[in-house]
Scaffold this motif. Sequence first.
Motif, PDB file in Angstrom:
ATOM      1  N   GLY A 139      50.440  -6.634 -50.576  1.00 14.19           N
ATOM      2  CA  GLY A 139      50.581  -7.656 -49.552  1.00 14.19           C
ATOM      3  C   GLY A 139      51.451  -8.793 -50.039  1.00 14.19           C
ATOM      4  N   ALA A 140      51.420  -9.886 -49.315  1.00 16.70           N
ATOM      5  CA  ALA A 140      52.146 -11.078 -49.709  1.00 16.70           C
ATOM      6  C   ALA A 140      51.312 -11.867 -50.718  1.00 16.70           C
ATOM      7  CB  ALA A 140      52.446 -11.942 -48.487  1.00 16.70           C
ATOM      8  N   PHE A 141      51.943 -12.815 -51.370  1.00 19.44           N
ATOM      9  CA  PHE A 141      51.242 -13.642 -52.351  1.00 19.44           C
ATOM     10  C   PHE A 141      50.127 -14.422 -51.662  1.00 19.44           C
ATOM     11  CE2 PHE A 141      50.873 -17.567 -54.956  1.00 19.44           C
ATOM     12  CZ  PHE A 141      50.514 -16.968 -56.167  1.00 19.44           C
ATOM     13  N   LEU A 142      48.888 -14.289 -52.184  1.00 24.47           N
ATOM     14  CA  LEU A 142      47.686 -14.934 -51.659  1.00 24.47           C
ATOM     15  C   LEU A 142      47.307 -14.440 -50.263  1.00 24.47           C
ATOM     16  CD1 LEU A 142      48.145 -18.631 -52.890  1.00 24.47           C
ATOM     17  CD2 LEU A 142      46.442 -16.987 -53.669  1.00 24.47           C
ATOM     18  N   LYS A 143      47.796 -13.264 -49.882  1.00 22.50           N
ATOM     19  CA  LYS A 143      47.363 -12.688 -48.612  1.00 22.50           C
ATOM     20  C   LYS A 143      45.899 -12.269 -48.712  1.00 22.50           C
ATOM     21  CE  LYS A 143      48.380  -8.987 -45.331  1.00 22.50           C
ATOM     22  NZ  LYS A 143      49.241  -7.806 -45.029  1.00 22.50           N
ATOM     23  N   ASN A 144      45.175 -12.426 -47.626  1.00 27.19           N
ATOM     24  CA  ASN A 144      43.771 -12.059 -47.587  1.00 27.19           C
ATOM     25  C   ASN A 144      43.652 -10.539 -47.531  1.00 27.19           C
ATOM     26  OD1 ASN A 144      40.990 -11.951 -47.197  1.00 27.19           O
ATOM     27  ND2 ASN A 144      40.979 -13.686 -45.801  1.00 27.19           N
ATOM     28  N   VAL A 145      43.346  -9.930 -48.673  1.00 27.40           N
ATOM     29  CA  VAL A 145      43.352  -8.464 -48.761  1.00 27.40           C
ATOM     30  C   VAL A 145      41.976  -7.883 -49.058  1.00 27.40           C
ATOM     31  CG1 VAL A 145      45.773  -8.316 -49.436  1.00 27.40           C
ATOM     32  CG2 VAL A 145      44.032  -8.615 -51.200  1.00 27.40           C
ATOM     33  N   LEU A 146      40.977  -8.693 -49.361  1.00 23.79           N
ATOM     34  CA  LEU A 146      39.644  -8.180 -49.651  1.00 23.79           C
ATOM     35  C   LEU A 146      38.910  -7.824 -48.365  1.00 23.79           C
ATOM     36  CD1 LEU A 146      38.409 -10.567 -52.504  1.00 23.79           C
ATOM     37  CD2 LEU A 146      39.310  -8.247 -52.714  1.00 23.79           C
ATOM     38  N   PRO A 147      37.860  -7.008 -48.455  1.00 24.12           N
ATOM     39  CA  PRO A 147      37.061  -6.702 -47.251  1.00 24.12           C
ATOM     40  C   PRO A 147      36.554  -7.982 -46.589  1.00 24.12           C
ATOM     41  CG  PRO A 147      36.465  -5.228 -49.046  1.00 24.12           C
ATOM     42  CD  PRO A 147      37.399  -6.245 -49.635  1.00 24.12           C
ATOM     43  N   LEU A 148      36.680  -8.060 -45.280  1.00 30.16           N
ATOM     44  CA  LEU A 148      36.375  -9.288 -44.560  1.00 30.16           C
ATOM     45  C   LEU A 148      34.888  -9.496 -44.322  1.00 30.16           C
ATOM     46  CD1 LEU A 148      39.259  -9.132 -41.918  1.00 30.16           C
ATOM     47  CD2 LEU A 148      39.200 -10.411 -44.064  1.00 30.16           C
ATOM     48  N   GLY A 149      34.091  -8.439 -44.352  1.00 26.25           N
ATOM     49  CA  GLY A 149      32.651  -8.574 -44.170  1.00 26.25           C
ATOM     50  C   GLY A 149      32.275  -8.893 -42.738  1.00 26.25           C
ATOM     51  N   SER A 150      31.046  -9.367 -42.565  1.00 29.59           N
ATOM     52  CA  SER A 150      30.519  -9.698 -41.240  1.00 29.59           C
ATOM     53  C   SER A 150      30.612 -11.194 -41.001  1.00 29.59           C
ATOM     54  CB  SER A 150      29.060  -9.249 -41.104  1.00 29.59           C
ATOM     55  OG  SER A 150      28.951  -7.852 -41.306  1.00 29.59           O
ATOM     56  N   PHE A 151      30.932 -11.565 -39.784  1.00 33.76           N
ATOM     57  CA  PHE A 151      31.108 -12.975 -39.439  1.00 33.76           C
ATOM     58  C   PHE A 151      29.834 -13.767 -39.702  1.00 33.76           C
ATOM     59  CE2 PHE A 151      31.101 -16.538 -36.441  1.00 33.76           C
ATOM     60  CZ  PHE A 151      32.313 -17.135 -36.752  1.00 33.76           C
ATOM     61  N   ASN A 152      29.994 -14.972 -40.269  1.00 34.61           N
ATOM     62  CA  ASN A 152      28.908 -15.919 -40.535  1.00 34.61           C
ATOM     63  C   ASN A 152      27.948 -15.444 -41.620  1.00 34.61           C
ATOM     64  OD1 ASN A 152      28.114 -18.538 -39.909  1.00 34.61           O
ATOM     65  ND2 ASN A 152      26.446 -17.851 -38.592  1.00 34.61           N
TER      66      ASN A 152
END
Length: 250
Positions: A189-202
């Motif tokens: 990805g790009a530098f500091l792009k959010n690439v980890l699993p996003l999980g569940s909201f809240n």
Amino acid sequence: MTARARLVMFLVAAVVIAGFFTAACTHLPSFGSAHHPYGDRAVAAALAHRTANVISSVNFDIRAFDTLGEESILFGTVLGATLLLRQARDERHRRAEAERVMPTTRLFGSLLLPVTLVVGVYIVAHGQLSPGGGFQGGVVLATALHLAYVAADYRALKKLRPLTLLDVADSLAAASYTLVGLASLIIGGAFLKNVLPLGSFNQITSGGTVPVLNAAVGVEVACGLIVLLAHFLDQAVELTDPRPRKNGDD
């Protein structure tokens, strides 16, 4: 370069910046308008990446590269202060004497120290969910440690303040922010792009890289402020200048 040349360069640069700033302001939505394109996009991006706290999403996701610069400013400030305030050859440490503390002050500091530590950890850990984050939580954590100075004296604070370990933690936390960005590049990805699993909201594990970067900033801010204050307190409490003062010395 002469003073006149520097002044001319400053005026030219100021005119250019003022022109761009004025042009940008003319395209802003009118005050009180219901149309906020940047805010709408920021909220949408936060929801898409499961980050409940939109401000943390902006700081550690949308403009994470800018936050890297802010973190680096603090790290550079601590490093510069450490170099400037280091013990000089003609300075000597004097034994810190026990300070008389009022019972009410001692009780206040003793009770508030653990509470403040818990609040600081909570603010850092929940930065992607609720108001706060690494910058705010780091300041709270640094403040909590210095309540030992309020509750007891400088000797008690020194026992709770391993400067060598805090220096290392400060450096590692500052470096880890960049390492997360490099890991994003390696993944593709790009530098500091959010690439980890996003999980569940809240949920506390939501947000992908947002909680990771938030924690790195929290540790860096807390350790950096403690180290910075340590050098100022050392100058005020422990270091003494053996040279005799002459008339006119400040």
